[in-house]
Design a protein around this motif. Structure first.
Motif, PDB file in Angstrom:
ATOM      1  N   GLN A  39      46.210  36.708  46.634  1.00  0.00           N
ATOM      2  CA  GLN A  39      46.247  37.826  46.278  1.00  0.00           C
ATOM      3  C   GLN A  39      47.017  38.900  46.450  1.00  0.00           C
ATOM      4  O   GLN A  39      47.023  39.482  47.703  1.00  0.00           O
ATOM      5  CB  GLN A  39      44.459  37.618  46.718  1.00  0.00           C
ATOM      6  N   GLY A  42      45.728  45.193  43.913  1.00  0.00           N
ATOM      7  CA  GLY A  42      45.453  44.879  42.555  1.00  0.00           C
ATOM      8  C   GLY A  42      45.779  43.886  41.372  1.00  0.00           C
ATOM      9  O   GLY A  42      45.378  44.625  40.528  1.00  0.00           O
ATOM     10  N   LYS A  43      46.109  42.496  42.166  1.00  0.00           N
ATOM     11  CA  LYS A  43      45.430  41.547  40.534  1.00  0.00           C
ATOM     12  C   LYS A  43      44.397  40.351  41.408  1.00  0.00           C
ATOM     13  O   LYS A  43      43.668  40.745  43.038  1.00  0.00           O
ATOM     14  CB  LYS A  43      47.164  40.467  40.853  1.00  0.00           C
ATOM     15  N   GLU A  44      44.126  39.429  40.807  1.00  0.00           N
ATOM     16  CA  GLU A  44      42.802  38.845  41.334  1.00  0.00           C
ATOM     17  C   GLU A  44      44.025  37.669  42.256  1.00  0.00           C
ATOM     18  O   GLU A  44      44.736  37.187  41.548  1.00  0.00           O
ATOM     19  CB  GLU A  44      42.923  37.633  40.241  1.00  0.00           C
ATOM     20  N   ARG A  45      42.957  37.287  42.393  1.00  0.00           N
ATOM     21  CA  ARG A  45      43.080  35.938  43.952  1.00  0.00           C
ATOM     22  C   ARG A  45      43.641  34.838  42.859  1.00  0.00           C
ATOM     23  O   ARG A  45      42.932  34.222  41.865  1.00  0.00           O
ATOM     24  CB  ARG A  45      42.302  35.148  44.595  1.00  0.00           C
ATOM     25  N   GLU A  46      44.967  34.217  43.331  1.00  0.00           N
ATOM     26  CA  GLU A  46      45.373  33.434  42.342  1.00  0.00           C
ATOM     27  C   GLU A  46      44.942  32.116  43.102  1.00  0.00           C
ATOM     28  O   GLU A  46      46.124  32.181  44.748  1.00  0.00           O
ATOM     29  CB  GLU A  46      46.613  33.154  41.416  1.00  0.00           C
ATOM     30  N   GLU A  89      57.413  38.881  44.539  1.00  0.00           N
ATOM     31  CA  GLU A  89      56.181  38.571  43.805  1.00  0.00           C
ATOM     32  C   GLU A  89      56.014  37.620  44.185  1.00  0.00           C
ATOM     33  O   GLU A  89      54.724  37.491  44.212  1.00  0.00           O
ATOM     34  CB  GLU A  89      57.396  37.941  42.767  1.00  0.00           C
ATOM     35  N   ALA A  92      51.566  38.661  49.325  1.00  0.00           N
ATOM     36  CA  ALA A  92      50.330  39.100  49.341  1.00  0.00           C
ATOM     37  C   ALA A  92      49.467  38.475  50.349  1.00  0.00           C
ATOM     38  O   ALA A  92      50.483  38.292  50.759  1.00  0.00           O
ATOM     39  CB  ALA A  92      50.202  37.520  47.980  1.00  0.00           C
TER      40      ALA A  92
END
Length: 125
Positions: A39, A42-46, A89, A92
């Motif tokens: 995660q 500001g983003k959802e867990r992927e 990128e 996380a």
């Protein structure tokens, strides 16, 4: 439920490598398919990668294919995520997760019933 503890996160320069570990306790580790998720702020867990109970079958998100490798050692109750050619990128919090119900690892978070606390990975440019 199985208890999971991640380790191995840290700060690395772009192009570098890290190896995450996830130690399991409390239940028979080989009864669980395992997954790594992440995660970013500001983003959802992927979903990142998954491995079957036996370790014979693995799956990866397109964004990490060819760079990350998931593996497990059932004798050591540990799953690993080798991360090479890291990119900014990839920054996380990385979580490992355990799925008791399925032999093969799923990319769906809802399939997993145990989660670790997460380990921070930061890749600088």
């Amino acid at each position: 439920q199985v208890q999971l503890v991640e380790s191995g996160g840290g700060l690395v320069q772009a192009g570098g490598s890290l190896r995450l570990s996830c130690a399991a306790s409390g239940r028979t580790f080989s009864n669980y398919a395992m997954g790594w998720f992440r995660q970013a702020p500001g983003k959802e867990r992927e979903f990142v990668a998954g491995i079957s109970r036996t370790g014979h079958t693995t799956s990866y998100a397109d964004s990490v294919k060819g760079r990350f490798t998931i593996s497990r050692d059932n004798a050591k109750n540990t799953v690993y995520l080798q991360m090479n050619s890291l990119k900014p990128e990839d920054t996380a919090v990385y979580y490992c997760a355990a799925d008791r119900a399925h032999a093969l690892a799923s990319g769906r978070q809802s399939s997993y019933d145990s989660w670790g606390q997460g380990t921070q990975v930061t890749v600088s440019s």
